[in-house]
Design a protein around this motif. Structure first.
Motif, PDB file in Angstrom:
ATOM      1  N   GLU A 185      23.287  84.305  -5.486  1.00 31.11           N
ATOM      2  CA  GLU A 185      23.618  82.960  -4.998  1.00 31.11           C
ATOM      3  C   GLU A 185      22.458  81.998  -5.249  1.00 31.11           C
ATOM      4  OE1 GLU A 185      25.032  80.644  -0.883  1.00 31.11           O
ATOM      5  OE2 GLU A 185      24.809  82.834  -0.912  1.00 31.11           O
ATOM      6  N   CYS A 222      22.390  81.125  -8.904  1.00 35.25           N
ATOM      7  CA  CYS A 222      23.445  80.169  -9.241  1.00 35.25           C
ATOM      8  C   CYS A 222      23.007  78.739  -8.914  1.00 35.25           C
ATOM      9  CB  CYS A 222      24.733  80.512  -8.506  1.00 35.25           C
ATOM     10  SG  CYS A 222      25.562  82.003  -9.097  1.00 35.25           S
ATOM     11  N   LYS A 242      22.322  75.631 -11.682  1.00 35.33           N
ATOM     12  CA  LYS A 242      22.938  74.309 -11.532  1.00 35.33           C
ATOM     13  C   LYS A 242      21.871  73.227 -11.438  1.00 35.33           C
ATOM     14  CE  LYS A 242      26.272  71.781  -8.684  1.00 35.33           C
ATOM     15  NZ  LYS A 242      27.183  71.868  -7.498  1.00 35.33           N
ATOM     16  N   ILE A 260      25.406  83.326 -15.883  1.00 38.05           N
ATOM     17  CA  ILE A 260      25.658  82.191 -14.996  1.00 38.05           C
ATOM     18  C   ILE A 260      25.601  80.933 -15.847  1.00 38.05           C
ATOM     19  CG2 ILE A 260      24.886  80.933 -12.943  1.00 38.05           C
ATOM     20  CD1 ILE A 260      23.463  83.526 -12.058  1.00 38.05           C
ATOM     21  N   ASP A 285      28.149  78.781 -12.087  1.00 34.74           N
ATOM     22  CA  ASP A 285      29.261  79.719 -11.910  1.00 34.74           C
ATOM     23  C   ASP A 285      28.961  81.037 -12.626  1.00 34.74           C
ATOM     24  OD1 ASP A 285      30.785  77.714 -10.596  1.00 34.74           O
ATOM     25  OD2 ASP A 285      31.396  76.909 -12.546  1.00 34.74           O
ATOM     26  N   ILE A 344      30.086  83.775 -14.832  1.00 37.18           N
ATOM     27  CA  ILE A 344      31.194  83.886 -15.781  1.00 37.18           C
ATOM     28  C   ILE A 344      31.249  85.268 -16.434  1.00 37.18           C
ATOM     29  CG2 ILE A 344      31.332  81.417 -16.227  1.00 37.18           C
ATOM     30  CD1 ILE A 344      29.748  81.857 -18.802  1.00 37.18           C
TER      31      ILE A 344
END
Length: 217
Positions: free
Chosen positions: A42, A45, A49, A73, A78, A80
């Motif tokens: 997390e 991620c 971003k 990521i 996200d 993927i």
């Protein structure tokens, strides 16, 4: 497109990844070793971003067997791709590139295990700890060259900067990039410096001072 290839030390958090992003904010993709993220997916991620960067490497779920998994990521943060070790190889199109993984000793045990192995642009080879001998180092580089030539794909591998397999006390950090024809763009043996690969020019740089390591003939 610029790829940042890191060889961090094993750690419970992902501070070294964050430091590399702060130092190299313009890279497009960061490649890191098997298991490096631990269970900090997390947080990773959010970093992807925040820095508008793709992450490719490995993480682990400690309560599962096998615990190690591939991960990709995207820039939006996200996940993927998330594949368990020793399962069939899967591919994802990222930034226009068809990318897959060979996770650590999969390169010896199963190689690319897929019916979708045409037109591969990049294989990422996240490795856990360093090599336990010069012979193993040479064997894995030789296998990587075979993969590159067989599938006409670039392959990039990287391990942690520390840690020894089975507590042998020996760890030779490894990182490499082999081009589609089996030619070497760089091989790092017992040298844990971060590398930046420019996919367009095939130049390999070290961020501190941007010293050129290799460039195409």
């Amino acid at each position: 497109m610029k790829l940042l290839i890191i060889q961090p030390k094993l750690e419970k958090n992902i501070k070294q990844l964050e430091d590399e992003l702060k130092n190299n904010p313009t890279v497009d993709i960061v490649i890191f070793p098997e298991g490096y993220l631990n269970e900090n997916v997390e947080q990773a991620c959010n970093l992807a971003k925040d820095y508008n960067t793709v992450f490719i490497g490995g993480h682990r779920r400690l309560k599962e067997k096998p615990k190690d998994r591939t991960i990709i990521i995207n820039r939006m943060g996200d996940v993927i791709q998330d594949r368990v070790k020793y399962s069939p190889t899967s591919f994802v199109v990222v930034e226009g590139l068809k990318i897959g993984h060979i996770l650590c000793d999969e390169i010896i045990i199963q190689g690319i295990k897929s019916d979708e192995s045409d037109d591969i642009d990049l294989i990422v080879h996240p490795i856990g700890v360093g090599m336990f001998s010069t012979e193993q180092f040479d064997e894995w580089i030789a296998e990587a060259k075979k993969v590159a030539i067989t599938y006409s794909t670039m392959i990039i591998g990287t391990s942690h900067a520390d840690g020894s397999f089975g507590n042998t006390g020996v760890s030779i950090p490894i990182a490499y990039c082999i081009d589609r024809d089996g030619s070497v763009l760089f091989i790092s043996k017992n040298d844990a410096r971060t590398r930046i690969l420019n996919l367009e020019t095939k130049e390999v740089l070290v961020p501190n001072g941007l010293n050129k390591i290799n460039s195409p003939c």
